[in-house]
Scaffold this motif. Structure first.
Motif, PDB file in Angstrom:
ATOM      1  N   SER A   1      19.840  11.852 -24.602  1.00  0.00           N
ATOM      2  CA  SER A   1      18.520  11.947 -23.977  1.00  0.00           C
ATOM      3  C   SER A   1      18.571  12.635 -22.621  1.00  0.00           C
ATOM      4  O   SER A   1      17.527  13.058 -22.104  1.00  0.00           O
ATOM      5  N   ARG A   2      19.731  12.761 -22.043  1.00  0.00           N
ATOM      6  CA  ARG A   2      19.881  13.460 -20.761  1.00  0.00           C
ATOM      7  C   ARG A   2      20.243  14.917 -20.951  1.00  0.00           C
ATOM      8  O   ARG A   2      20.439  15.646 -19.978  1.00  0.00           O
ATOM      9  N   ARG A   3      20.329  15.338 -22.209  1.00  0.00           N
ATOM     10  CA  ARG A   3      20.683  16.715 -22.508  1.00  0.00           C
ATOM     11  C   ARG A   3      19.696  17.355 -23.469  1.00  0.00           C
ATOM     12  O   ARG A   3      20.031  18.321 -24.155  1.00  0.00           O
ATOM     13  N   CYS A   4      18.494  16.808 -23.527  1.00  0.00           N
ATOM     14  CA  CYS A   4      17.458  17.374 -24.382  1.00  0.00           C
ATOM     15  C   CYS A   4      16.221  17.654 -23.533  1.00  0.00           C
ATOM     16  O   CYS A   4      16.100  17.151 -22.415  1.00  0.00           O
ATOM     17  N   ARG A   5      15.323  18.442 -24.077  1.00  0.00           N
ATOM     18  CA  ARG A   5      14.103  18.771 -23.335  1.00  0.00           C
ATOM     19  C   ARG A   5      12.909  17.929 -23.767  1.00  0.00           C
ATOM     20  O   ARG A   5      11.895  17.869 -23.079  1.00  0.00           O
ATOM     21  N   LEU A   6      13.057  17.251 -24.921  1.00  0.00           N
ATOM     22  CA  LEU A   6      11.925  16.528 -25.492  1.00  0.00           C
ATOM     23  C   LEU A   6      12.463  15.499 -26.471  1.00  0.00           C
ATOM     24  O   LEU A   6      13.414  15.770 -27.210  1.00  0.00           O
ATOM     25  N   LEU A   7      11.843  14.308 -26.472  1.00  0.00           N
ATOM     26  CA  LEU A   7      12.224  13.278 -27.430  1.00  0.00           C
ATOM     27  C   LEU A   7      11.055  13.001 -28.366  1.00  0.00           C
ATOM     28  O   LEU A   7       9.919  12.819 -27.924  1.00  0.00           O
ATOM     29  N   LEU A   8      11.329  12.970 -29.657  1.00  0.00           N
ATOM     30  CA  LEU A   8      10.322  12.670 -30.678  1.00  0.00           C
ATOM     31  C   LEU A   8      10.791  11.459 -31.473  1.00  0.00           C
ATOM     32  O   LEU A   8      11.827  11.504 -32.149  1.00  0.00           O
ATOM     33  N   SER A   9      10.033  10.377 -31.385  1.00  0.00           N
ATOM     34  CA  SER A   9      10.382   9.147 -32.102  1.00  0.00           C
ATOM     35  C   SER A   9       9.554   9.054 -33.377  1.00  0.00           C
ATOM     36  O   SER A   9       8.335   9.213 -33.364  1.00  0.00           O
ATOM     37  N   LEU A  10      10.227   8.735 -34.480  1.00  0.00           N
ATOM     38  CA  LEU A  10       9.547   8.579 -35.757  1.00  0.00           C
ATOM     39  C   LEU A  10       8.814   7.247 -35.863  1.00  0.00           C
ATOM     40  O   LEU A  10       8.041   7.050 -36.805  1.00  0.00           O
ATOM     41  N   HIS A  11       9.069   6.340 -34.912  1.00  0.00           N
ATOM     42  CA  HIS A  11       8.463   5.016 -34.964  1.00  0.00           C
ATOM     43  C   HIS A  11       8.054   4.582 -33.565  1.00  0.00           C
ATOM     44  O   HIS A  11       8.842   4.701 -32.612  1.00  0.00           O
ATOM     45  N   ALA A  12       6.842   4.027 -33.453  1.00  0.00           N
ATOM     46  CA  ALA A  12       6.379   3.530 -32.158  1.00  0.00           C
ATOM     47  C   ALA A  12       7.242   2.375 -31.675  1.00  0.00           C
ATOM     48  O   ALA A  12       7.576   2.282 -30.494  1.00  0.00           O
ATOM     49  N   GLY A  13       7.609   1.476 -32.582  1.00  0.00           N
ATOM     50  CA  GLY A  13       8.425   0.336 -32.189  1.00  0.00           C
ATOM     51  C   GLY A  13       9.803   0.732 -31.713  1.00  0.00           C
ATOM     52  O   GLY A  13      10.356   0.121 -30.781  1.00  0.00           O
ATOM     53  N   LEU A  14      10.389   1.743 -32.327  1.00  0.00           N
ATOM     54  CA  LEU A  14      11.704   2.209 -31.894  1.00  0.00           C
ATOM     55  C   LEU A  14      11.615   2.809 -30.501  1.00  0.00           C
ATOM     56  O   LEU A  14      12.490   2.564 -29.649  1.00  0.00           O
ATOM     57  N   LEU A  15      10.574   3.583 -30.242  1.00  0.00           N
ATOM     58  CA  LEU A  15      10.390   4.160 -28.906  1.00  0.00           C
ATOM     59  C   LEU A  15      10.314   3.056 -27.852  1.00  0.00           C
ATOM     60  O   LEU A  15      10.956   3.138 -26.802  1.00  0.00           O
ATOM     61  N   ARG A  16       9.530   2.030 -28.127  1.00  0.00           N
ATOM     62  CA  ARG A  16       9.391   0.925 -27.184  1.00  0.00           C
ATOM     63  C   ARG A  16      10.728   0.263 -26.891  1.00  0.00           C
ATOM     64  O   ARG A  16      11.059  -0.060 -25.745  1.00  0.00           O
TER      65      ARG A  16
ATOM     66  N   VAL B   1      13.768   1.505 -26.990  1.00  0.00           N
ATOM     67  CA  VAL B   1      14.796   2.308 -26.326  1.00  0.00           C
ATOM     68  C   VAL B   1      14.336   2.871 -24.983  1.00  0.00           C
ATOM     69  O   VAL B   1      15.143   3.483 -24.274  1.00  0.00           O
ATOM     70  N   GLU B   2      13.082   2.658 -24.625  1.00  0.00           N
ATOM     71  CA  GLU B   2      12.564   3.250 -23.381  1.00  0.00           C
ATOM     72  C   GLU B   2      13.406   2.960 -22.151  1.00  0.00           C
ATOM     73  O   GLU B   2      13.572   3.841 -21.299  1.00  0.00           O
ATOM     74  N   PRO B   3      13.952   1.747 -21.986  1.00  0.00           N
ATOM     75  CA  PRO B   3      14.752   1.499 -20.769  1.00  0.00           C
ATOM     76  C   PRO B   3      15.954   2.424 -20.620  1.00  0.00           C
ATOM     77  O   PRO B   3      16.456   2.603 -19.503  1.00  0.00           O
ATOM     78  N   LEU B   4      16.409   3.028 -21.718  1.00  0.00           N
ATOM     79  CA  LEU B   4      17.570   3.915 -21.658  1.00  0.00           C
ATOM     80  C   LEU B   4      17.195   5.358 -21.367  1.00  0.00           C
ATOM     81  O   LEU B   4      18.077   6.184 -21.074  1.00  0.00           O
ATOM     82  N   LEU B   5      15.924   5.695 -21.450  1.00  0.00           N
ATOM     83  CA  LEU B   5      15.512   7.091 -21.365  1.00  0.00           C
ATOM     84  C   LEU B   5      15.282   7.525 -19.922  1.00  0.00           C
ATOM     85  O   LEU B   5      14.790   6.738 -19.102  1.00  0.00           O
ATOM     86  N   PRO B   6      15.615   8.774 -19.598  1.00  0.00           N
ATOM     87  CA  PRO B   6      15.256   9.304 -18.278  1.00  0.00           C
ATOM     88  C   PRO B   6      13.743   9.222 -18.078  1.00  0.00           C
ATOM     89  O   PRO B   6      12.975   9.548 -18.988  1.00  0.00           O
ATOM     90  N   ARG B   7      13.324   8.810 -16.912  1.00  0.00           N
ATOM     91  CA  ARG B   7      11.905   8.571 -16.670  1.00  0.00           C
ATOM     92  C   ARG B   7      11.067   9.817 -16.897  1.00  0.00           C
ATOM     93  O   ARG B   7       9.940   9.737 -17.379  1.00  0.00           O
ATOM     94  N   ARG B   8      11.581  10.976 -16.558  1.00  0.00           N
ATOM     95  CA  ARG B   8      10.789  12.207 -16.652  1.00  0.00           C
ATOM     96  C   ARG B   8      10.924  12.911 -17.997  1.00  0.00           C
ATOM     97  O   ARG B   8      10.361  14.002 -18.171  1.00  0.00           O
ATOM     98  N   LEU B   9      11.653  12.326 -18.920  1.00  0.00           N
ATOM     99  CA  LEU B   9      11.817  12.976 -20.225  1.00  0.00           C
ATOM    100  C   LEU B   9      10.497  12.937 -21.004  1.00  0.00           C
ATOM    101  O   LEU B   9       9.965  11.865 -21.279  1.00  0.00           O
ATOM    102  N   PRO B  10       9.927  14.091 -21.374  1.00  0.00           N
ATOM    103  CA  PRO B  10       8.694  14.096 -22.179  1.00  0.00           C
ATOM    104  C   PRO B  10       8.945  13.441 -23.535  1.00  0.00           C
ATOM    105  O   PRO B  10       9.981  13.668 -24.174  1.00  0.00           O
ATOM    106  N   ARG B  11       7.983  12.640 -23.982  1.00  0.00           N
ATOM    107  CA  ARG B  11       8.137  11.891 -25.230  1.00  0.00           C
ATOM    108  C   ARG B  11       6.955  12.145 -26.152  1.00  0.00           C
ATOM    109  O   ARG B  11       5.809  12.240 -25.715  1.00  0.00           O
ATOM    110  N   LEU B  12       7.268  12.199 -27.429  1.00  0.00           N
ATOM    111  CA  LEU B  12       6.271  12.273 -28.487  1.00  0.00           C
ATOM    112  C   LEU B  12       6.564  11.151 -29.470  1.00  0.00           C
ATOM    113  O   LEU B  12       7.697  10.700 -29.592  1.00  0.00           O
ATOM    114  N   ALA B  13       5.535  10.722 -30.193  1.00  0.00           N
ATOM    115  CA  ALA B  13       5.736   9.675 -31.200  1.00  0.00           C
ATOM    116  C   ALA B  13       4.872   9.962 -32.413  1.00  0.00           C
ATOM    117  O   ALA B  13       3.790  10.546 -32.298  1.00  0.00           O
ATOM    118  N   TRP B  14       5.373   9.526 -33.572  1.00  0.00           N
ATOM    119  CA  TRP B  14       4.652   9.670 -34.824  1.00  0.00           C
ATOM    120  C   TRP B  14       4.042   8.318 -35.192  1.00  0.00           C
ATOM    121  O   TRP B  14       4.691   7.291 -35.067  1.00  0.00           O
TER     122      TRP B  14
END
Length: 349
Positions: free
Chosen positions: A64-79, A81-94
């Motif tokens: 997540s520190r070496r990508c430009r965008l994160l896309l999660s296939l699940h809303a629950g999974l995104l929730r 793992v959020e504490p591990l993600l860089p704060r400014r990393l743009p996120r998308l969800a399905w």
């Protein structure tokens, strides 16, 4: 830099897992470098599950520190793992139906609001989300493709009589798929040239088989279990009506059942088969009553009435099946999906 696509174990068989593979292919086809991370057991039991999750989280923290965008296939999974993600990393969800309907939405709402954009597999799910208190990021409807069928596959001729097919997990937690409705309807259908094939497996299969026997339908119903893609294509070709009257309703605990989209309806449509479905749910993006299939109330009486109509007028199966295929190829093809994904990502900046 890459797009990081995360999901639950993509080795499993199911509509969301197929979507994960389709998304990867669409990203690669549009020239987007993509890395896929999914949760996988590293052995049996709780230890294997825990080790697999730990490895997934370690890899996610690094990637997540070496990508430009994160896309999660699940809303629950995104929730989760959020504490591990860089704060400014743009996120998308399905968004997948019941994962964001009813009582499932509040726990993931904050994570979804922090996303730059959301994609929903159906207009029905988009409407339900936007009806809840926001504000919400832009929500784009992107219908999954029917990747089961190679491009250019011609539909097989329709068999005579009424040949029903249901494709769904036989899980006690997913009884909304409509198997019980069909058993009750078929028990009252009477004589006629009909047969029902049930594809799928799960812990509810013994109960359903017992219900079929108790209703005196044993010689007219085949339980095929879980099948590979070749056998699934053959099942679609042997049927002339996909019968999956999934119920869309609220449970006592506030959670919901229903189809977020229902890839089986689309797979059947590409095969030139009409569908029988209920009036509410994501499948209504595809199934049009009187044109590509039957949309009925979730009662055995309504299901039986539609089956009698199909038995009495075999031509309706051919007409609606042909219209279903035309609509599927025109509005739900892989090229359209790839273009929609590329346009959606381009709009995220």
């Amino acid at each position: 830099m890459t797009v990081l696509l995360i999901g639950y174990d993509l080795r499993r068989r199911g509509g969301i897992e197929r979507l994960g593979h389709d998304l990867r292919a669409a990203l690669e086809a549009s020239g987007q470098p993509v890395q896929v991370l999914d949760t996988r057991r590293l052995g049996p039991g709780p230890i294997g599950r825990g080790l697999g999750r730990a490895l997934f989280l370690l890899r996610l923290a690094w990637a997540s520190r070496r990508c430009r965008l994160l896309l999660s296939l699940h809303a629950g999974l995104l929730r989760s793992v959020e504490p591990l993600l860089p704060r400014r990393l743009p996120r998308l969800a399905w968004l997948h139906g019941v994962e964001v309907w009813g009582s499932a939405l509040p726990p993931v709402a904050a994570s979804l609001r922090r996303c730059r954009g959301l994609a929903a597999s159906s207009g029905y799910t988009r409407q339900r989300l936007l009806a809840e208190p926001g504000p919400w990021p832009p929500v784009q409807v992107i219908h999954p493709p029917a990747a089961l069928w190679p491009d250019g596959t011609a539909p097989a001729p329709l068999p005579p009589g009424l040949r029903l097919l249901t494709v769904a997990r036989l899980a006690a937690s997913e009884r909304y798929k409509g198997h019980d409705l069909l058993i009750d309807a078929l028990a009252n259908l009477g004589d006629g040239d009909w047969h029902w094939q049930v594809v799928g497996d799960g812990d509810d299969r013994p109960r359903l088989q017992q219900r079929v026997l108790a209703a005196g339908l044993g010689d007219r119903v085949t339980f095929s279990g879980a099948v590979d893609d070749d056998a699934l294509r053959q099942a679609y070709q042997r049927c002339n009506l996909l019968a999956m009257p999934s119920l869309c309703h609220e449970r006592p605990d506030g959670s919901w059942t229903g189809e977020g989209f229902g890839i089986a309806y689309l797979e059947a449509a590409v095969a030139g088969r009409a569908a029988l479905a209920c009036r509410q749910g994501g499948q209504t993006d595809l199934v049009q009553h009187g044109l590509t299939g039957w949309l009925v109330d979730p009662t055995a009486i309504a299901v039986a009435a539609a089956l009698r109509e199909a038995l009495a007028d075999p031509g309706s199966l051919a007409r609606r099946g042909a219209a279903a295929r035309q609509r599927a190829l025109q509005h739900f093809g892989r090229d359209r999906f790839t273009a929609a994904v590329a346009a959606w990502l381009e709009g995220q900046g």
